[in-house]
Design a protein around this motif. Structure first.
Motif, PDB file in Angstrom:
ATOM      1  N   GLU A   1       4.975  -8.798 -21.170  1.00  0.00           N
ATOM      2  CA  GLU A   1       5.491  -8.177 -22.452  1.00  0.00           C
ATOM      3  C   GLU A   1       4.856  -9.162 -23.761  1.00  0.00           C
TER       4      GLU A   1
ATOM      5  N   VAL B   1      12.879 -15.170  -8.431  1.00  0.00           N
ATOM      6  CA  VAL B   1      12.759 -13.700  -9.135  1.00  0.00           C
ATOM      7  C   VAL B   1      13.820 -13.563  -9.950  1.00  0.00           C
ATOM      8  N   GLN B   2      15.007 -14.431  -9.820  1.00  0.00           N
ATOM      9  CA  GLN B   2      16.154 -13.881 -10.734  1.00  0.00           C
ATOM     10  C   GLN B   2      16.034 -14.364 -12.168  1.00  0.00           C
ATOM     11  N   GLU B   3      16.845 -13.788 -13.237  1.00  0.00           N
ATOM     12  CA  GLU B   3      16.781 -14.276 -14.484  1.00  0.00           C
ATOM     13  C   GLU B   3      17.397 -15.548 -14.626  1.00  0.00           C
TER      14      GLU B   3
ATOM     15  N   THR C   1      16.476 -15.412 -25.427  1.00  0.00           N
ATOM     16  CA  THR C   1      16.197 -14.433 -24.397  1.00  0.00           C
ATOM     17  C   THR C   1      16.285 -14.559 -22.952  1.00  0.00           C
ATOM     18  N   GLY C   2      16.349 -15.910 -22.640  1.00  0.00           N
ATOM     19  CA  GLY C   2      16.184 -16.267 -21.187  1.00  0.00           C
ATOM     20  C   GLY C   2      14.968 -16.235 -20.650  1.00  0.00           C
TER      21      GLY C   2
ATOM     22  N   GLN D   1      18.755 -18.677 -17.483  1.00  0.00           N
ATOM     23  CA  GLN D   1      19.007 -18.904 -18.962  1.00  0.00           C
ATOM     24  C   GLN D   1      19.839 -20.040 -19.128  1.00  0.00           C
TER      25      GLN D   1
ATOM     26  N   PRO E   1      14.298  -8.324 -24.059  1.00  0.00           N
ATOM     27  CA  PRO E   1      14.930  -9.660 -23.917  1.00  0.00           C
ATOM     28  C   PRO E   1      15.920  -9.869 -24.902  1.00  0.00           C
TER      29      PRO E   1
ATOM     30  N   ALA F   1      12.654 -14.365 -17.401  1.00  0.00           N
ATOM     31  CA  ALA F   1      12.580 -13.506 -16.178  1.00  0.00           C
ATOM     32  C   ALA F   1      11.367 -13.006 -15.721  1.00  0.00           C
ATOM     33  N   PRO F   2      11.021 -12.659 -14.446  1.00  0.00           N
ATOM     34  CA  PRO F   2       9.663 -11.995 -13.989  1.00  0.00           C
ATOM     35  C   PRO F   2       9.276 -10.955 -15.062  1.00  0.00           C
TER      36      PRO F   2
ATOM     37  N   ASN G   1      21.943 -10.595 -20.622  1.00  0.00           N
ATOM     38  CA  ASN G   1      21.599 -10.803 -21.849  1.00  0.00           C
ATOM     39  C   ASN G   1      22.178 -10.142 -23.026  1.00  0.00           C
TER      40      ASN G   1
ATOM     41  N   ALA H   1      16.558  -7.444 -10.222  1.00  0.00           N
ATOM     42  CA  ALA H   1      16.840  -8.283  -9.019  1.00  0.00           C
ATOM     43  C   ALA H   1      18.195  -8.713  -8.815  1.00  0.00           C
TER      44      ALA H   1
ATOM     45  N   ARG I   1      25.571 -12.045 -23.155  1.00  0.00           N
ATOM     46  CA  ARG I   1      25.373 -13.507 -23.621  1.00  0.00           C
ATOM     47  C   ARG I   1      25.224 -13.684 -25.213  1.00  0.00           C
ATOM     48  N   GLN I   2      24.333 -12.549 -25.509  1.00  0.00           N
ATOM     49  CA  GLN I   2      24.157 -12.606 -26.963  1.00  0.00           C
ATOM     50  C   GLN I   2      25.151 -12.116 -27.811  1.00  0.00           C
TER      51      GLN I   2
ATOM     52  N   VAL J   1      14.148  -6.482  -5.367  1.00  0.00           N
ATOM     53  CA  VAL J   1      14.254  -7.903  -4.865  1.00  0.00           C
ATOM     54  C   VAL J   1      13.425  -8.872  -5.782  1.00  0.00           C
ATOM     55  N   SER J   2      12.844  -8.335  -6.991  1.00  0.00           N
ATOM     56  CA  SER J   2      12.355  -9.094  -7.930  1.00  0.00           C
ATOM     57  C   SER J   2      12.194  -8.521  -9.273  1.00  0.00           C
ATOM     58  N   GLY J   3      12.063  -9.345 -10.435  1.00  0.00           N
ATOM     59  CA  GLY J   3      12.271  -8.849 -11.638  1.00  0.00           C
ATOM     60  C   GLY J   3      13.705  -8.811 -12.339  1.00  0.00           C
TER      61      GLY J   3
END
Lengths: 296, 440
Positions: A226, A121-123, A217-218, A125, B219, A220-221, B247, B50, B250-251, B45-47
């Motif tokens: 989107e 669930v973590q991003e 963009t990496g 990249q 994103p 992620a859930p 993000n 998280a 990093r960008q 804990v998700s998304g």
């Protein structure tokens, strides 16, 4: 100020086109409204990041991460394209859009959970493809070369697709099935094979969009939903099923968003939908869509 | 077949509602010691969020395990019941109700998101269930509102972002042209107002040259980064967090944004480990409170050291400040129960007594002192510093630190925060501790 707006607009348009082109092609060929499109986009992104990181962990050259971008799209297409078309979509042909939408929505939900199960669930990249190409200065603003290259790549994808559909025998077979599946069948074309190949190619384009976008963009859930929504907006503006339309729509939305960020940031998020609203109000079939007569 | 009239059916409905509406209070209202104490814990804990919420979940696991290993609360074991905030505010509110009514959870540590805290607070009041906000920091939570059962174990956006502005002003940074890029919701917009108003109070020439609020979970920030580069601000302020922050940094890194402008990356310490030594050097960073794992107060606290050691052994990461905020919230629950037990001669407290015990509670947390004020808001110190790579560390540390006492950067109870900022005394900055005055 105009130069950065145009560059930002073009690079945003490139990403939007790569998100939408697979969706519009699948609709054009199979008349399937594929809600799971965003899931294949996300799988492409996850696969590219995973492959790129593996290559890095094995001490292989970082340049291989560019190969990983294409390879991951091929893998996703080979794994999910035929399977989805044969097992799920084929049963919906001729049963109306509602059945197709329900089935592809089901696939979307399943793949969304599969992503969480497999990739967590973590991003995630991997920006190696982004950093390897370095940066350039355009109009006084520093841009990653990868971002500019993506514009060229989107143009290549658009023209290759056009050439494939109009200039090759395989493409002409696909177009004949699009034009009249029944007549194509009577002419000896194996429409079932064309359908599976066309859907797999659509999945490849979706996954390629995700993999090419991933260094920026990496993954992620939540990215599946989107991507699906944006792809539908762009495809609807251009005219569902029209590859050139998707290109034109991506360009309008991309430049519109860039102008919004510079001059009216509050409208940035609404831009794709304002454009969609304005276009569909006057051309319900989209910018390059054609009005079709329904056969009874 | 017997038919019931509409009136009888309505009466039955009302009775059903009354019985089940009162059931949760009856379940723990009798003063009996329960077999175990369930504690609702709300985090992501998700998304994309998280990456910020999981350290808190990890911290909660460790804290409850540690409490249970020490005999629990007066012999009662604690059992955390986790709720994922990624499911959206409506579902989070439903979960809160379900935990209270069906699972008889008597106390909640909720929530990470400000939007969720604002939605949950009236529900906690309605269900008469004490709720300890652990991370959400919108100052609107207690502004012009009086709650009986809602408390916050951390501070609000006001002291947090006054602290960053004060730090810049004390360091005499060039704040003539300011660019802001924050997430498009209350946390981002509130922080922008507080930060820019504080700057303007002491530097009226400070001008906002660009203000961007991309949606949460964007994103790509490519166009926004170009816009910031084109505007040439002397200072760029952001309070992005979680995957958004990762993000953005990093960008922006390869595009030299942080070389062109002095960056205030408010939650930057949460991604130190992620970026390692690539994190922009000299950026103003902090912990939205006092939860810095390497602060002198934490290093002098044996309980905090045990927590850090256990956290690193179990999760192979440094506990970032959301972990400390959660750990401190668990300590607040523990302290409130112990106080309530003490004041009720060992009788297990009902929700009313627990809420009373939380009033004005003072807790020695892992990171420093915490007081629950009369308005139920938390009062803690604010640590701010700059990112700096040091030899022997794979990621940056906070250097030139300052620890602002909570009472100096927090408006008084019931004060309008923006008015308070606008009327800060002219010698305010001189009365604050100086950058570099805290730490080794």
């Amino acid at each position: 100020m105009l130069t950065p707006i145009v560059i930002d607009g073009l690079s945003d348009a490139a990403l939007l086109f790569l998100v939408a082109v697979g969706l519009t092609m699948v609709f054009g060929v199979l008349r399937v409204v594929n809600i799971a499109h965003g899931s294949f986009f996300a799988l492409g992104a996850y696969a590219a990041i995973t492959l790129g990181l593996w290559a890095g962990a094995l001490g292989l050259s970082q340049a291989l991460s560019y190969g990983a971008l294409v390879l991951s799209a091929l893998l996703v297409a080979a794994l999910f394209g035929p399977l989805t078309e044969r097992l799920c979509l084929r049963a919906t042909y001729g049963r109306g859009e509602i059945a197709q939408m329900l089935v592809t929505f089901g696939i979307f939900l399943i793949l969304d959970d599969v992503q969480k199960l497999v990739f967590g669930v973590q991003e995630r990249q991997n920006d190696a493809p982004l950093s390897l190409l370095g940066v350039c200065n355009l109009g006084g603003i520093v841009y990653p070369v990868y971002q500019i290259a993506l514009v060229g790549l989107a143009v290549v994808v658009a023209f290759s697709l056009r050439w494939f559909l109009r200039g090759t025998r395989a493409g002409k077979l696909v177009l004949s099935v699009v034009h009249d599946a029944e007549m194509a069948r009577f002419s000896g074309i194996d429409t079932a094979k064309v359908s599976v190949a066309a859907f797999t190619f659509g999945v490849f384009l979706a996954a390629l969009g995700g993999s090419l976008a991933s260094p920026i963009t990496g993954a992620a859930p939540g990215m599946s939903a989107e991507a699906t929504i944006l792809a539908f907006a762009v495809a609807a503006i251009g005219g569902l099923g029209r590859v050139e339309g998707a290109g034109l729509a991506a360009l309008i939305v991309g430049l519109g968003r860039a102008f919004a960020v510079y001059y009216a940031p509050a409208f940035d998020r609404a831009t794709p939908y304002l454009v969609m609203f304005a276009v569909l109000l006057f051309r319900p079939q989209g910018l390059l869509g054609v009005v079709e007569t329904r056969r009874l | 077949m017997q038919h019931y009239s509409r009136k009888t059916a309505s009466l039955a409905g009302v009775l059903f509602g009354l019985v089940f509406g009162l059931l949760p209070q009856a379940a723990w209202g009798a003063g009996e010691r329960p077999a175990q104490l369930k504690v609702g814990v709300f985090t992501f804990v998700s998304g994309p969020a998280a990456s910020y919420g999981m350290p808190a979940k990890n911290a909660a696991d460790l804290m409850f395990e540690s409490l249970n290993a020490g005999g629990g609360l007066a012999g009662v074991r604690l059992e955390p019941v986790f709720v994922d905030e990624a499911q959206g505010t409506d579902a989070v509110v439903s979960e809160f109700r379900r935990l209270v009514t069906s699972r008889h959870v008597p106390v909640m540590i909720a929530a990470l998101s400000s939007a969720n805290c604002l939605a949950l607070a009236p529900v906690a009041e309605q269900l008469k269930t004490p709720m300890i906000a652990w991370n959400c920091d919108t100052h609107h939570l207690f502004l012009k509102k009086k709650y009986r059962y809602v408390f916050r174990a951390n501070t609000s956006t006001v002291p947090e972002f006054v602290a960053y502005a004060a730090y810049l002003l004390q360091k005499k940074a060039d704040v003539s042209r300011v660019g802001i890029i924050d997430p498009d919701y209350a946390f981002g917009h509130d922080a922008a107002v507080i930060f820019s108003e504080t700057l303007r109070r002491f530097r009226p020439d400070s001008k906002l040259v660009v203000e961007l609020y991309p949606r949460l979970g964007s994103p790509s920030y490519s166009t926004e980064i170009s816009r910031l580069l084109a505007a040439h601000p002397a200072v760029i302020f952001t309070n992005f967090w979680g995957a958004d922050l990762e993000n953005f940094v990093r960008q922006a890194l390869p595009r030299k944004l942080f070389s062109q402008s002095l960056a205030v990356i408010a939650l930057g310490t949460t991604v130190f480990e992620e970026f390692g030594q690539r994190f922009p050097q000299g950026a103003v960073v902090g912990v939205l409170g006092d939860g810095w794992y390497h602060s002198p107060a934490v290093r002098a606290n044996p309980q905090a050291q045990r927590f850090i050691k256990n956290y690193q052994e179990r999760f192979h990461q440094v506990p970032v400040f959301p972990a400390f905020k959660m750990a401190n919230a668990v300590l607040v629950v523990e302290a409130a129960y112990r106080r309530a037990l003490r004041e009720n001669k060992g009788q297990w407290p009902d929700s009313e007594r627990l809420a009373r015990a939380l009033e004005g509670l003072r807790v020695k947390t892992l990171t420093g002192p915490l007081t629950l004020r009369a308005d139920h808001d938390g009062l803690t110190d604010q640590i701010v510093g700059v990112s700096r790579n040091v030899a022997g560390s794979p990621y940056p540390v906070m250097a030139d630190m300052v620890r602002y006492p909570g009472e100096l950067v927090t408006p008084p109870v019931d004060a309008d925060p923006i008015q308070w900022i606008k009327t800060l005394p002219a010698d305010y900055l001189e009365r604050l501790p100086k950058p570099g005055s805290y730490g080794p």
